[in-house]
Write a protein that holds these residues in place. Structure first.
Motif, PDB file in Angstrom:
ATOM      1  N   ASP A 321      14.991  44.917  50.713  1.00 48.07           N
ATOM      2  CA  ASP A 321      15.595  46.015  51.485  1.00 48.07           C
ATOM      3  C   ASP A 321      15.929  45.552  52.905  1.00 48.07           C
ATOM      4  O   ASP A 321      16.981  45.853  53.452  1.00 48.07           O
ATOM      5  CB  ASP A 321      14.643  47.214  51.555  1.00 48.07           C
ATOM      6  CG  ASP A 321      14.532  47.899  50.201  1.00 48.07           C
ATOM      7  OD1 ASP A 321      15.359  47.586  49.318  1.00 48.07           O
ATOM      8  OD2 ASP A 321      13.609  48.717  50.030  1.00 48.07           O
ATOM      9  N   GLU A 323      16.569  42.525  53.957  1.00 42.77           N
ATOM     10  CA  GLU A 323      17.703  41.611  53.922  1.00 42.77           C
ATOM     11  C   GLU A 323      19.010  42.392  53.745  1.00 42.77           C
ATOM     12  O   GLU A 323      20.029  42.089  54.398  1.00 42.77           O
ATOM     13  CB  GLU A 323      17.508  40.584  52.787  1.00 42.77           C
ATOM     14  CG  GLU A 323      18.626  39.556  52.616  1.00 42.77           C
ATOM     15  CD  GLU A 323      18.833  38.666  53.843  1.00 42.77           C
ATOM     16  OE1 GLU A 323      18.062  38.760  54.819  1.00 42.77           O
ATOM     17  OE2 GLU A 323      19.825  37.893  53.836  1.00 42.77           O
ATOM     18  N   ARG A 324      18.964  43.429  52.870  1.00 42.91           N
ATOM     19  CA  ARG A 324      20.170  44.236  52.646  1.00 42.91           C
ATOM     20  C   ARG A 324      20.587  44.926  53.940  1.00 42.91           C
ATOM     21  O   ARG A 324      21.750  44.932  54.311  1.00 42.91           O
ATOM     22  CB  ARG A 324      19.906  45.280  51.543  1.00 42.91           C
ATOM     23  CG  ARG A 324      21.198  45.835  50.956  1.00 42.91           C
ATOM     24  CD  ARG A 324      20.977  46.754  49.766  1.00 42.91           C
ATOM     25  NE  ARG A 324      20.116  46.200  48.745  1.00 42.91           N
ATOM     26  CZ  ARG A 324      18.924  46.689  48.424  1.00 42.91           C
ATOM     27  NH1 ARG A 324      18.441  47.744  49.040  1.00 42.91           N
ATOM     28  NH2 ARG A 324      18.201  46.126  47.475  1.00 42.91           N
ATOM     29  N   ARG A 325      19.604  45.460  54.667  1.00 49.72           N
ATOM     30  CA  ARG A 325      19.914  46.150  55.932  1.00 49.72           C
ATOM     31  C   ARG A 325      20.485  45.175  56.954  1.00 49.72           C
ATOM     32  O   ARG A 325      21.412  45.475  57.694  1.00 49.72           O
ATOM     33  CB  ARG A 325      18.655  46.838  56.486  1.00 49.72           C
ATOM     34  CG  ARG A 325      18.318  48.142  55.776  1.00 49.72           C
ATOM     35  CD  ARG A 325      17.357  48.963  56.610  1.00 49.72           C
ATOM     36  NE  ARG A 325      16.085  48.287  56.857  1.00 49.72           N
ATOM     37  CZ  ARG A 325      15.053  48.300  55.995  1.00 49.72           C
ATOM     38  NH1 ARG A 325      15.149  48.983  54.874  1.00 49.72           N
ATOM     39  NH2 ARG A 325      13.942  47.652  56.275  1.00 49.72           N
ATOM     40  N   ARG A 326      19.943  43.956  56.975  1.00 50.92           N
ATOM     41  CA  ARG A 326      20.421  42.934  57.929  1.00 50.92           C
ATOM     42  C   ARG A 326      21.894  42.605  57.661  1.00 50.92           C
ATOM     43  O   ARG A 326      22.713  42.556  58.572  1.00 50.92           O
ATOM     44  CB  ARG A 326      19.564  41.663  57.806  1.00 50.92           C
ATOM     45  CG  ARG A 326      19.820  40.618  58.891  1.00 50.92           C
ATOM     46  CD  ARG A 326      18.904  39.425  58.688  1.00 50.92           C
ATOM     47  NE  ARG A 326      19.346  38.555  57.604  1.00 50.92           N
ATOM     48  CZ  ARG A 326      20.206  37.551  57.739  1.00 50.92           C
ATOM     49  NH1 ARG A 326      20.699  37.262  58.941  1.00 50.92           N
ATOM     50  NH2 ARG A 326      20.554  36.810  56.704  1.00 50.92           N
ATOM     51  N   LEU A 327      22.223  42.447  56.356  1.00 51.54           N
ATOM     52  CA  LEU A 327      23.604  42.097  56.011  1.00 51.54           C
ATOM     53  C   LEU A 327      24.553  43.263  56.320  1.00 51.54           C
ATOM     54  O   LEU A 327      25.656  43.051  56.830  1.00 51.54           O
ATOM     55  CB  LEU A 327      23.702  41.708  54.531  1.00 51.54           C
ATOM     56  CG  LEU A 327      22.965  40.411  54.156  1.00 51.54           C
ATOM     57  CD1 LEU A 327      23.075  40.128  52.672  1.00 51.54           C
ATOM     58  CD2 LEU A 327      23.495  39.211  54.946  1.00 51.54           C
ATOM     59  N   GLN A 328      24.082  44.510  56.048  1.00 50.96           N
ATOM     60  CA  GLN A 328      24.915  45.689  56.345  1.00 50.96           C
ATOM     61  C   GLN A 328      25.215  45.764  57.837  1.00 50.96           C
ATOM     62  O   GLN A 328      26.324  46.069  58.266  1.00 50.96           O
ATOM     63  CB  GLN A 328      24.208  46.971  55.908  1.00 50.96           C
ATOM     64  CG  GLN A 328      24.430  47.290  54.430  1.00 50.96           C
ATOM     65  CD  GLN A 328      23.478  48.357  53.936  1.00 50.96           C
ATOM     66  OE1 GLN A 328      22.598  48.807  54.659  1.00 50.96           O
ATOM     67  NE2 GLN A 328      23.662  48.759  52.683  1.00 50.96           N
ATOM     68  N   LYS A 329      24.192  45.454  58.662  1.00 53.19           N
ATOM     69  CA  LYS A 329      24.346  45.514  60.118  1.00 53.19           C
ATOM     70  C   LYS A 329      25.373  44.476  60.578  1.00 53.19           C
ATOM     71  O   LYS A 329      26.280  44.777  61.359  1.00 53.19           O
ATOM     72  CB  LYS A 329      22.976  45.243  60.775  1.00 53.19           C
ATOM     73  CG  LYS A 329      22.937  45.589  62.234  1.00 53.19           C
ATOM     74  CD  LYS A 329      21.515  45.585  62.752  1.00 53.19           C
ATOM     75  CE  LYS A 329      21.550  45.554  64.274  1.00 53.19           C
ATOM     76  NZ  LYS A 329      20.759  44.470  64.826  1.00 53.19           N
ATOM     77  N   LYS A 331      27.766  43.249  58.852  1.00 54.73           N
ATOM     78  CA  LYS A 331      29.075  43.679  58.382  1.00 54.73           C
ATOM     79  C   LYS A 331      29.643  44.748  59.320  1.00 54.73           C
ATOM     80  O   LYS A 331      30.804  44.689  59.729  1.00 54.73           O
ATOM     81  CB  LYS A 331      28.936  44.235  56.950  1.00 54.73           C
ATOM     82  CG  LYS A 331      30.198  44.187  56.146  1.00 54.73           C
ATOM     83  CD  LYS A 331      29.890  44.528  54.697  1.00 54.73           C
ATOM     84  CE  LYS A 331      31.170  44.950  54.000  1.00 54.73           C
ATOM     85  NZ  LYS A 331      30.886  45.557  52.715  1.00 54.73           N
ATOM     86  N   ALA A 332      28.772  45.726  59.678  1.00 57.91           N
ATOM     87  CA  ALA A 332      29.215  46.829  60.554  1.00 57.91           C
ATOM     88  C   ALA A 332      29.648  46.287  61.907  1.00 57.91           C
ATOM     89  O   ALA A 332      30.557  46.827  62.549  1.00 57.91           O
ATOM     90  CB  ALA A 332      28.080  47.829  60.699  1.00 57.91           C
ATOM     91  N   GLU A 333      28.995  45.211  62.369  1.00 63.92           N
ATOM     92  CA  GLU A 333      29.340  44.625  63.676  1.00 63.92           C
ATOM     93  C   GLU A 333      30.539  43.683  63.568  1.00 63.92           C
ATOM     94  O   GLU A 333      30.933  43.034  64.534  1.00 63.92           O
ATOM     95  CB  GLU A 333      28.134  43.851  64.223  1.00 63.92           C
ATOM     96  CG  GLU A 333      27.001  44.766  64.662  1.00 63.92           C
ATOM     97  CD  GLU A 333      25.698  44.010  64.888  1.00 63.92           C
ATOM     98  OE1 GLU A 333      25.636  42.787  64.629  1.00 63.92           O
ATOM     99  OE2 GLU A 333      24.724  44.671  65.319  1.00 63.92           O
ATOM    100  N   LEU A 337      29.500  37.139  57.429  1.00 63.74           N
ATOM    101  CA  LEU A 337      28.253  37.150  56.660  1.00 63.74           C
ATOM    102  C   LEU A 337      27.880  35.718  56.291  1.00 63.74           C
ATOM    103  O   LEU A 337      28.753  34.906  55.979  1.00 63.74           O
ATOM    104  CB  LEU A 337      28.429  37.976  55.382  1.00 63.74           C
ATOM    105  CG  LEU A 337      28.739  39.449  55.594  1.00 63.74           C
ATOM    106  CD1 LEU A 337      28.857  40.169  54.243  1.00 63.74           C
ATOM    107  CD2 LEU A 337      27.650  40.123  56.411  1.00 63.74           C
TER     108      LEU A 337
END
Ligand SMILES: C[S@@+](CC[C@H](N)C(=O)[O-])C[C@H]1O[C@@H](n2cnc3c(N)ncnc32)[C@H](O)[C@@H]1O
Length: 463
Positions: A321, A323-329, A331-333, A337
Motif C-alpha cells: 500500500d 509503495e502504491r501511494r508513493r507512485l500515485q504521489k 504521478k500526481a506531481e 515514475l
C-alpha cells in the motif's frame, strides 16, 4: 479461596437456585475504614511507606473513592474495619494528615469474581474439587470437555464462560472422543450463538474453518511452528494430511511452494480459502484425495507443473500500500515514475524437499506408498532427486513398558512399512502427551534412496 488478611474477598456461599445461575446471589459487602483526605494529600497517603500495610489492596477495587458526604475531600480506603487493627505508625500518620476516619462499604457482585471463583461457589460441595476450569479457544468458540458429574450444570458453566470472556461468542462441549476418519469431534452448544465458522489466528496467518466439520487443534501450535521453521523458503513441501493448512499456509507465507492435500472435502475447501486469504494461492496448491494416492503422485506433479522460483520475501500488504501511494504521489506531481529493474528469473521449483504427514493414528501405515515414487521416470527427473525428500511422520506410541521401548517400536514400525532400514538424518521429536501411555511423536528421516527408487514395485509385498 482468596482471603485478604482482614478481608474475605471470596464469593459468598451460593444460596440461589441450582437450576439456573442467580447472579444476584453473589452480592457481598466488605465494611472498611476510610481516611478522609484533602485531594492534595492523597498522593502522600498512597506513596508513603507507613501506609503500605494499611491501604486497601484488593484486585479491581480502587483505593481512592469520592467522598459523597463532603465534596472537598476524598476517601482513601483501608483494609481494616476496626481502628484497633491499623498499625500504630499508620494510625499516627492518618491522625496527623487526614480529616478523620469514616466507615465505607466496598460492594462486590457477580461481575467482580472470575468464572472459576463463581463456579466454585455455585457447585455442590462434593464436586467442587476438580471443577472444570480450563477450556480451549478456537476463534470465537470456547470448547470444554466436561466430565459426567458436571453435565447437570453444563449450560450454567457455558453461560459463565460466555459472560466472563468477552472474545467468546459460542461455548460448546465436546461430545465424544475423535473417532471418525476426518478427525473432527461432535459438539453440543452450551451457550451463545450456534455459529461454528471461526476465524482463528496462528503463526501470523488467519485460518477460516467450520469447527464442526474439520479437524483443528490449537495445542499443535508449537509443532506447526517447529516444522515450518525447518523448511527453507525455496523448498517445495508436500503436506499429505494438511487439514485447513496450519503447516501449509505458514510454509507458503515464508516462501515455500506447497502441495497441500486433505481427503475431507470441507478441509480442502477451507484450505483453498485460507491460501487466498493469506495471499499464498499462487504457491499453495490444494488437493482432495487419499493420502496414499497423493504421496505417489506428488513428486511427478511438482515435476510436470513446476512452481515459480523463489524471489525473496513477499512485501506485506502495508508495504505494498505504501509503495502504491508513493507512485500515485509521484504521478500526481507529474514526476517520472521509476522503471522497475526486471528481476533475474529464479529457477522454477520442481523438486519436493519435505513431506509432512500429520495423521498420528495411522500415518505410518501410509509409508509403503513411498516405495518407488522416484523410480521408472524420466532420467532428468531422477537426477533432480540426487537427494531424496525428508519425511516428517507423526505417530502415537503403543503401550509398552518404557519410553526407550516405545521409541524403538516407532523405528521398527516405520522400517517395516518402508521395507528398508532408516540410516540417514533420523530423529524423533516428542510432540505431546495425549493420554497416559499414549504420546505423540514426529519421526523425521531422509527417504532411503533404495525405497524411493525401487523399480517396478509400487505396493508393499508384506501387505
Ligand atoms: C490430525 S489431522 C491434521 C491436520 C493438520 N495437518 C493439522 O496439523 O492440524 C489429520 C487430517 O488428515 C485428514 N485425513 C484423514 N484420512 C485421510 C486420508 N486417508 N487421506 C488424506 N487425508 C486424510 C483428516 O481430514 C484431517 O484433516
Amino acid at each position: 479461596m482468596s482471603r485478604h488478611l482482614f478481608l474475605d474477598v471470596s464469593p459468598p456461599p451460593y444460596l440461589g437456585s441450582r437450576e439456573q445461575l442467580d447472579k444476584s446471589a453473589f452480592r457481598k459487602t466488605l465494611p472498611v475504614l476510610a481516611a478522609r483526605v484533602q485531594p492534595d494529600k492523597v498522593g502522600r497517603f498512597l506513596k508513603g511507606d507507613v501506609m503500605k500495610r494499611a491501604i486497601l489492596d484488593i484486585p479491581k477495587v480502587r483505593t481512592v473513592a469520592p467522598d459523597l458526604a463532603n465534596e472537598g475531600t476524598r476517601l482513601v480506603l483501608l483494609r481494616m474495619s476496626r481502628e484497633a487493627d491499623i498499625p500504630s505508625d499508620a494510625l499516627e500518620f492518618i491522625k496527623k494528615e487526614s480529616n478523620g476516619l469514616v466507615t465505607y462499604d466496598v460492594d462486590l457482585d457477580y461481575n467482580y469474581w472470575t468464572s472459576d471463583e463463581i463456579l466454585h461457589s455455585f457447585l455442590p460441595e462434593d464436586i467442587r474439587q476438580g471443577a472444570p476450569s480450563g477450556f480451549a479457544i478456537v476463534g470465537h468458540i470456547a470448547h470444554l470437555n466436561l466430565n459426567d458429574e458436571y453435565l447437570p450444570y453444563k449450560h450454567i458453566i457455558g453461560e459463565l464462560v460466555l459472560d466472563k470472556n468477552p472474545r467468546v461468542r459460542t461455548v460448546v462441549n465436546k461430545l465424544n472422543s475423535i473417532d471418525n476418519q476426518f478427525r473432527f469431534f461432535k459438539m453440543e452448544l452450551l451457550a451463545g450463538e450456534p455459529d461454528y465458522v471461526v476465524e482463528h489466528h496462528e503463526s501470523d496467518c488467519r485460518f477460516l474453518f467450520d469447527f464442526t466439520k474439520v479437524y483443528w487443534n490449537s495445542r499443535l501450535h508449537t509443532e506447526h511452528e517447529r516444522l515450518v521453521q525447518l523448511f527453507k523458503p525455496e523448498d517445495v513441501v508436500a503436506d499429505v494430511f494438511a487439514g485447513v493448512g496450519p503447516f501449509a499456509i505458514p510454509a507458503g507465507a515464508k516462501g515455500c511452494a506447497v502441495l497441500a492435500n486433505d481427503l475431507n472435502p470441507e478441509s480442502a475447501k477451507y484450505l483453498a480459502i485460507n491460501a487466498t486469504n493469506n495471499r499464498v494461492e499462487d504457491i499453495v496448491r490444494v488437493f482432495c484425495e487419499d493420502g496414499r494416492e497423493f504421496i505417489k503422485e506428488a513428486a511427478l506433479r511438482a515435476w510436470t507443473a513446476p512452481f515459480p522460483g523463489y524471489t525473496g520475501p513477499k512485501p506485506s500488504r502495508s508495504q505494498e500500500d505504501k509503495e502504491r501511494r508513493r507512485l500515485q504521489k509521484l504521478k500526481a506531481e507529474g514526476k517520472t515514475l521509476p522503471t522497475s529493474i526486471p528481476e533475474s528469473p529464479a529457477e522454477p521449483r520442481r523438486k519436493i524437499s519435505h513431506f509432512v504427514m500429520n495423521l498420528p493414528d495411522s500415518a505410518i501405515e501410509f509409508l509403503d506408498a513411498f516405495r518407488g515414487i522416484l523410480a521408472d521416470k524420466d532420467p532428468d527427473f531422477r537426477r533432480t532427486y540426487n537427494i531424496t525428500p525428508m519425511i516428517h511422520c507423526h505417530c502415537f506410541t503403543r503401550e509398552v513398558e518404557s519410553v526407550a521401548t516405545a521409541e524403538n517400536d516407532i523405528y521398527k514400525r516405520v522400517e517395516e512399512k518402508l521395507g528398508a532400514p532408516l540410516t540417514s538424518e533420523v530423529s524423533l521429536q516428542f510432540v505431546r502427551s495425549v493420554a497416559p501411555n499414549k504420546d505423540m511423536y514426529c519421526i523425521s528421516f531422509r527417504l532411503p534412496p533404495e525405497v524411493a527408487f525401487l523399480s517396478g514395485i509400487q505396493e508393499n509385498p508384506r501387505r
